[in-house]
Scaffold this active site. Structure first.
Site, PDB file in Angstrom:
ATOM      1  N   SER A 100       0.843  -1.190   0.000  1.00 56.85           N
ATOM      2  CA  SER A 100       0.000   0.000   0.000  1.00 56.85           C
ATOM      3  C   SER A 100       0.883   1.246   0.000  1.00 56.85           C
ATOM      4  CB  SER A 100      -0.957  -0.039   1.197  1.00 56.85           C
ATOM      5  OG  SER A 100      -2.010   0.863   1.028  1.00 56.85           O
ATOM      6  N   ASP A 121      -8.469  -5.155  -6.047  1.00 55.05           N
ATOM      7  CA  ASP A 121      -8.078  -4.004  -5.239  1.00 55.05           C
ATOM      8  C   ASP A 121      -8.606  -2.752  -5.924  1.00 55.05           C
ATOM      9  OD1 ASP A 121      -6.929  -2.041  -3.748  1.00 55.05           O
ATOM     10  OD2 ASP A 121      -4.892  -2.835  -3.832  1.00 55.05           O
ATOM     11  N   HIS A 160      -6.894  -5.938  -1.722  1.00 52.92           N
ATOM     12  CA  HIS A 160      -5.717  -5.322  -1.121  1.00 52.92           C
ATOM     13  C   HIS A 160      -5.003  -6.339  -0.238  1.00 52.92           C
ATOM     14  CE1 HIS A 160      -3.752  -1.457  -0.898  1.00 52.92           C
ATOM     15  NE2 HIS A 160      -3.744  -1.441   0.414  1.00 52.92           N
TER      16      HIS A 160
END
Length: 695
Positions: free
Chosen positions: A554, A639, A671
């Site tokens: 991320s 995602d 994610h």
């Protein structure tokens, strides 16, 4: 929108396990195995063998705990969750369910004579009931949809549950003669969120009667509203609560739609009156997140958490209390620079017990209302995920970097902690965990930064070890004593790596100023913080400065991409998972627009906005011409926060420049990586890449 059901054991940030996602009935019940290890070092298969414990519920008499444990099967690529009870002294542990369907959301009946839980055994997620010993299990609700959360009224004559209901129209409603058309017709934003496309369904609260073990006469208290409660994507039962009288329900909701929803964090606390059917907004005019309402025992007050700044999802959670008699509200945490969670009123209404992140740990705290005094009950290097009252004691689930979640009994007077559950004792007793150390590193602007160092098992200071710089996500998330089933520091260390994990600018638990410092400066001081940590640690004789790697997910993936263009030959290998490569494209394709508006300061096309232009100028793709180091890129197809094309762009750019690179793509993951075989594959590819270039 479909409400995402997650069985979450936090690692705030950021690390989630979902057993309910695997709904196909396996041939046999997945449960605990008698694992006999041949090595005392962690492997991916061992990591996926731990029982994942959570959702502890205290019986009405305070003597028995009800909880769930999930186990996973690599062979079947599925998980399963069963229910257990245990006495407060750790004795009389009993498994209540042993089915292939997963039971979750379990609660005690108000008098303690029954247990209610959710199961999809009938084909839909419905409410089931059993005796406290698990006997006489039967389905007691027959709703049209899938029920997600349940809670009894104080008198036990009613309960509320949440369920997705169809509110808006889709193409088949508009063009009924085209039943096989497969398309979305979009006129507004937030047409997909986290890992779900807009499907015209929204999670609503239903109130139902409960008598003689039967749920009946359910009523939607949010009819025709295109809004979700709990909040998407991670809200849970803590966002809805009964008043002590049972005449009111307070709940969290962001009553906005489309672009307005995508641009805002303005959720509010709503109070529904069961007698009149009226709903009122208690926090109107408070523009940040307001959530987690909780009535005082006498019903005269309501506590909740409130963020002040609109559009900022990582603002400090202030602890507000509303007095129904004086019709006034007050911030009780003005002098407390940290964010509470998991709140509980004491029976006398004079204190609130909660969990709070402090200096890269999560502790149990007490607020005394009379003098607004905040006091830590526990201390040590650990993370409490939850806390609840149990007679004269507290109970909570606790993890560390070296141990998954277990249940602990806490003496609120002394802070003494006693483990109760020991769910993973057999596996842990066979493993050698690496030493976890914390150091305070001086940064380039002369601040002190806590940095975790995790050493390999059987560490030998006379040797030189390859070392990994871990880049935390968020950018505002805690780099605390979390236990992760993917970014597991003991797993990394077991592969004979030293891990350096700096609490760089932006991470939570060090006060709001430290958290704020990353916003609108994503490529600035926080990147210097990373380099300060690795440059200081590589001075140690046991760290091989010629064999350094950097990894992250991320915002950690953003960090890796950024470092790849600025590291000046420090690193020999990079791994970026679900990271932002091109900030401009990410701004135009992400789901919740408020996030980037806050972090970047505005849109990339606003050429007169100097703050935004500075932010986008630090996008990693603008420095890709400087890349010179092997890089592994990982991304999930579902995602929607950071679309997978970001990973494609990074990989393609490396390939076109002749840089050694790989792209690990998971079409069905978001994610996170939730399926066992995908998770094990992730670990194998991850360490295969590091070993190739650092060993």
């Amino acid at each position: 929108m479909k409400h995402l059901i997650l069985v979450s054991f936090l690692v705030l940030g950021s690390m989630i396990s979902s057993t309910q996602a695997y709904s196909t009935v396996p041939e046999q019940v997945i449960g605990k195995k008698n694992l006999q290890l041949t090595s005392d070092k962690m492997t991916p298969e061992v990591l996926w063998s731990f029982g994942r414990l959570g959702d502890v519920q205290v019986s009405p008499d305070g003597k028995t705990l009800l909880y769930g444990v999930s186990y996973f099967s690599k062979e079947e690529d599925k998980g399963n969750r069963d229910l257990y009870t245990i006495s407060m002294d750790g004795s009389s542990k009993k498994q209540l369910t042993k089915t292939p369907e997963s039971e979750y959301g379990a609660i005690w009946q108000t008098d303690g004579k029954k247990i209610l839980y959710l199961s999809s055994k009938s084909g839909k997620s419905q409410i089931w009931s059993s005796n406290p010993d698990g006997s006489e299990a039967k389905q007691i609700s027959y709703e049209d949809g899938n029920i997600t959360n349940i809670s009894f009224s104080p008198k036990g004559d009613k309960l509320f549950f949440t369920m997705d209901v169809k509110v808006t129209k889709n193409v088949h409603d508009l063009y009924s003669d085209l039943p096989k058309a497969n398309a979305l017709l979009l006129d507004d934003l937030l047409y997909r969120h986290w890992d779900n496309w807009e499907d015209t369904y929204f999670s609503h609260i239903f109130v139902a009667n409960y008598a003689e073990g039967i749920v009946s006469d359910s009523k939607d208290i949010m009819p025709n509203e295109p809004y979700d409660t709990p909040l998407m994507p991670f809200g849970g039962i803590e966002e809805i609560t009964w008043s002590p009288s049972g005449n009111q329900i307070a709940y969290t909701c962001k009553k906005q739609f489309g672009k307005e929803y995508a641009l805002s964090t303005n959720s509010d606390i709503y109070i529904y009156d069961l007698e009149t059917g009226a709903t009122r907004n208690l926090t109107k005019g408070m523009m940040g997140y307001d959530r987690s309402p909780l009535y005082s025992p006498d019903g005269k007050k309501l506590a909740w958490l409130s963020m002040e700044r609109a559009g900022f999802e990582a603002d400090k959670d202030r602890l507000f209390i509303y007095d129904f008699e004086t019709k006034s509200m007050e911030d009780y945490s003005k002098e407390f620079d940290y964010s509470p969670s998991s709140m509980n009123w004491t029976p006398n209404g004079k204190e609130i017990i909660f969990v709070c992140g402090i200096n890269a740990t999560f502790q149990v705290y007490r607020l005394t209302l009379k003098n607004k005094k905040f006091e830590a009950i526990t201390k040590g290097d650990h993370d409490y995920h939850s806390v609840a009252l149990a007679g004269d004691y507290l109970v909570g689930t606790k993890v560390s970097m070296s141990k998954p979640a277990e249940i602990y009994k806490i003496d609120p007077k002394t802070g003494k902690e006693t483990e109760i559950s020991f769910e993973n004792k057999e596996i842990l007793s066979q493993l050698e965990m690496g030493k976890v150390e914390k150091r305070w590193i001086t940064t380039t602007d002369n601040k002190k930064m806590l940095t975790w160092i995790i050493y390999p098992p059987h560490f030998d200071a006379s040797k030189k070890y390859p070392t990994i710089l871990y880049c935390e996500g968020g950018p505002q998330s805690p780099l605390s004593q979390f236990w992760s089933y993917r970014w597991n520091f003991q797993m990394m260390a077991a592969n004979d790596y030293i891990i350096v994990a700096p609490n760089r600018r932006g991470v939570l638990t060090f006060g709001q100023d430290w958290t704020d410092a990353v916003s609108k400066d994503n490529g600035g001081q926080c990147m210097d913080d990373y380099l300060s940590a690795i440059d200081e640690l590589k001075k140690e004789p046991y760290i091989d400065g010629d064999r350094l790697g950097a990894v992250g997910a991320s915002f950690g993936g953003f960090s890796v991409y950024w470092l790849a263009g600025h590291h000046q030959h420090r690193f020999k290998a990079f791994i970026a998972h679900c990271g932002v490569f091109n900030s401009e494209m990410e701004y135009a394709t992400t789901d919740e627009m408020f996030f980037d508006n806050w972090e970047k300061g505005g849109a990339f096309w606003d050429l007169d906005n100097k703050v935004a232009q500075k932010s986008f100028a630090s996008s990693p793709h603008k420095f890709v011409q400087n890349w010179d180091t092997p890089i592994l890129v990982i991304h999930g197809g579902k995602d929607f926060r950071i679309p997978y094309t970001q990973g494609m762009a990074a990989f393609n750019s490396a390939q076109l420049q002749g840089i050694p690179s790989r792209f690990l793509y998971f079409p069905e993951e978001s994610h996170w990586v939730l399926h066992p075989q995908n998770g094990i594959l992730w670990q194998r590819v991850f360490f295969g890449w590091l070993d190739k270039y650092l060993k």
